[in-house]
Design an enzyme around this catalytic site. Structure first.
Site, mmCIF file in Angstrom:
data_model
loop_
_atom_site.group_PDB
_atom_site.id
_atom_site.type_symbol
_atom_site.label_atom_id
_atom_site.label_comp_id
_atom_site.label_asym_id
_atom_site.label_seq_id
_atom_site.Cartn_x
_atom_site.Cartn_y
_atom_site.Cartn_z
ATOM 1 C CG LEU A 40 -1.877 1.240 0.967
ATOM 2 C CD1 LEU A 40 -3.093 0.651 0.042
ATOM 3 C CD2 LEU A 40 -3.141 0.631 2.405
ATOM 4 C CG ASP A 41 -0.716 4.875 0.879
ATOM 5 O OD1 ASP A 41 -1.338 4.735 -0.223
ATOM 6 O OD2 ASP A 41 -0.804 4.608 2.081
#
EC number: 3.5.1.10
Lengths: 283, 283, 283, 283
Positions: free
Chosen positions: C225-226
């Site tokens: 994520l991210d």
């Protein structure tokens, strides 16, 4: 509890701010925010204050009448209004809809404190975009008789109790009488970083000049075209490979941002016009 | 006539600004500029005022003692000083000289209100650049004994009555006792847009992460490394073709600008530290 | 006459660009624009070319088969497509509509080369905004069973022959299988300048840290994520007086701009993903 | 191994880039970087390539003579030089030293590929700054006879084999013969975002107009003052409280950055002048 916004300008003197803030405190008001500027050249004082009830003595109405006395002593121009009162705003648009769509979104989302009683256009193109938001759309024909058309615009503005007119890429030059009637209440977006490329076709001229920056300028409309007080400007970098169509595309984002900010500053009473310039207490 | 700069913070209450500006007016002071901010979360009030003589009654000394009484009533932390008094500032530097050269130029040109009694370094490299400006250069050896080296730095700062220490790319981590002794008086430049890339080698890590922006952060040094209150930040766009050396090159301009602005805000008393954050009344 | 866009990456070697441009010329193609980058660290070559008919011998189909042979010799990954072919794009949204509205306007105006067969949401809120544009709106319930919900999302994407999924503030973490199935074809907008404030509530954390810049990051969604390859970033200055709601407001403009640019670069075949990074030939 | 920089422009035709890159490959050169642009309006082709030895056959001298034949066939204007050859550059300055100091630092640090055989000034003020760097300082008196003074400047430039003259806030208008003799080899920094505020006192006029942005423009000097091809521009936000002295201060940082970047692009052969415009392959 509602917040009150006070905006004022007056000749500068020792103790002006003390007298204003003292009066606010004496009436039981609590200062949430105060912005102040003194123009040393002209000896003029500008201020904006956001005030809420500080104790039970506070009453906006009582404060207003109390402040009116002080303002008279200070020879001040001033306004006072509830922060949550929305500004009755007409949007004027031609065919290009990017600024219109942006303002409509910011209005719908509540980001801008506007009521929009009417959108006026010299073309029918944007009608569906406007009416689907539940806003009346007035198409005024400018082809035959411009004077009559502007008279009609004036009637529509008055009939709708419009406090602010936003020229969101409205491609008609306002007559002097309309600029004067709505002095400092007509906001225009010009598609260049003024004073560069005053007048028509700024993107084409920017391309020909080979500038490395393009921009947009949000300013009050005045009789002297493109010379009104500047509220906000925005720029974007461009490169040699950007043709005029690219500049138009990249410029749209500058226009939308500069106009939205300028309108916001105005409706939040953050702009004070002084001669050819605008004092802007940004937020 | 000299201008006086007043900086203060205190618990918020109804009428605080009125009492401050009222006292200034009562003492014959004319407000040139006032900046104010209230932190609603913590209920704290912050202000900065520039005051000059408004009438013949004004005396900075008299005002200071008068204001001391008010400040006590407000439970305020405050400082007052002549605007033209220069801040005694030590610059600490390692081998990279870009921030040093920039600060020296701004100091020489009068852009920054600094006196620079000494430059301290853990390397001899920058000596010629400093001594040709007529500034003493203290080379402190950090190779053998860091504790002793920092003791020596502390002695030099004290011996020179230093009010502000600027870490202009000084590649040594300050010990806690020094951060505390010069609390909110040590300004560091970190070569990333914090909190991204806290710690070492931010440009290399920025390159590896493939960011499209690099930056620099000017902040007060605290014991918790890279976590001090942020005064100013600057960024620059980068592209995929920029390698780590390019990022270093492009980042230097960010570092110089962010540091110069942060130092300026500090020496003009435009920064008030509150917990982990810095209130900055920009100019 | 239609323009053909060629995008390719391969191991670097002497003469790669000469062979590519030579083949284009040999087939009668005229180069309108070529962008090239060599990553020296990994020894990898990246290019994008816009080609139109240079003489009567040119045929996009013939060129494609001719180029396939060369690409095989170069061990290249490559794509070729008409510049005017629109990308079938699904937009995924939760409740916040600012990125959605912005993309819809850019789609309607023709600024972005998209077809939008479907908008998917875990909430019903944006249905009217979408359906009034004539676009089907699929509300998928995520409250009960997230796995089932994402299976449903996958079905909708496949049923609509979606080539690109844009997470326009879609507040659900995509499962690994979906990221892999649409590898480098899911674009997300994160509301901070990554890698600062990875994870939830970046504006609140930016406020607490007291940063002087906020931003937004447009990147490919990956399982981590991210951490996906960054396509574009945008920042805005903030001041001490901006509270978390102000940061949200100011950040919306960053998000809209960064996402719109990122999507544009992708649909114009200007992005080549290489490991954790995105090579972006900006226009 | 030294890198060779090739810069060229010629009429556009099918296969131009293929022929250029093909010749490079045929001679054993490895392309490190290539930038290309075609101006569709004028039908003109522009390119820059960085080439290193790809195999043992490569010889820059052999390549140069081989390329000369191709260039003749293409009717190209072109230059070729080793990337590490420094450009002999004269700096011309009046009293303000900020651009001079910045260039000297970038020269000393090796950031700019310059040799500086001489600094020329119409004032004696900057002599110490220049001579302490070991650079000769020529003070030319412009008070009595401007024509003679410029004749003297021309002599100094020629005597020093100057390839580039940088007007680093040199407050004298160059005569036409000098602009022509050093066509596209004199770089000026103008202290506004041209074409706004062409001519004298741009900061004062920017203040009077109340713009919200100021800037600086780096351009080639031409006979038509302030109308030469623009290489780079930089802007900074200003507020109503900035007086003309503040604009001068804030503008200095714009001037330094825009000039340093413009000079860098020029000395790295990244600028190709075409009519009134500059194609800039930025790095």
């Amino acid at each position: 509890m509602a917040t009150t916004i006070l905006k004022l300008n007056c000749p500068d003197a020792v103790g002006v701010l003390a007298r204003i803030t003292g009066r606010i405190a004496a009436e039981g008001g609590n200062l949430l925010e105060v912005s102040q500027y003194t123009d040393k050249t002209s000896g003029w004082f500008f201020a904006r204050a956001a005030v809420e009830a500080g104790d039970s003595a506070w009453s906006p109405e009582k404060f207003e009448s109390s402040f009116a006395q002080l303002a008279a002593e200070l020879n001040a121009s001033w306004t006072m209004r509830p922060a949550d009162r929305k500004r009755r705003t007409a949007i004027l648009v031609s065919k290009q809809d990017h600024c219109l769509v942006d303002l409509l979104w910011r209005w719908r989302s509540g980001e801008l404190g506007l009521e929009i009683p009417v959108v006026i256009s010299n073309h029918p193109d944007c009608r569906p975009l406007v009416e689907r938001e539940g806003i009346p759309y007035e198409h005024v024909d400018f082809c035959d008789d411009k004077d009559a058309a502007f008279q009609r615009v004036g009637e529509i503005l008055r009939a709708n109790d419009v406090e602010l007119a936003v020229l969101a890429r409205f491609m008609q030059v306002l007559p002097g009488w309309l600029c004067r009637e709505y002095d400092a209440r007509v906001i225009n977006i010009h598609h260049s970083f003024l004073p560069a490329f005053v007048g028509a076709n700024p993107y084409k001229r920017a391309f020909e000049r080979g500038v490395k920056l393009i921009g947009a300028t949000c300013h009050y409309a005045t009789e002297d075209l493109d010379a009104g007080p500047i509220i906000e400007q925005e720029v974007a970098r461009v490169e040699h490979y950007h043709d005029p169509d690219d500049l138009v595309r990249l410029g749209r984002d500058c226009e939308r941002l500069a106009l939205a900010r300028g309108v916001r500053y105005h409706v939040e009473d953050r702009v004070l016009v002084h001669g050819a310039k605008a004092i802007v207490f940004r937020d």
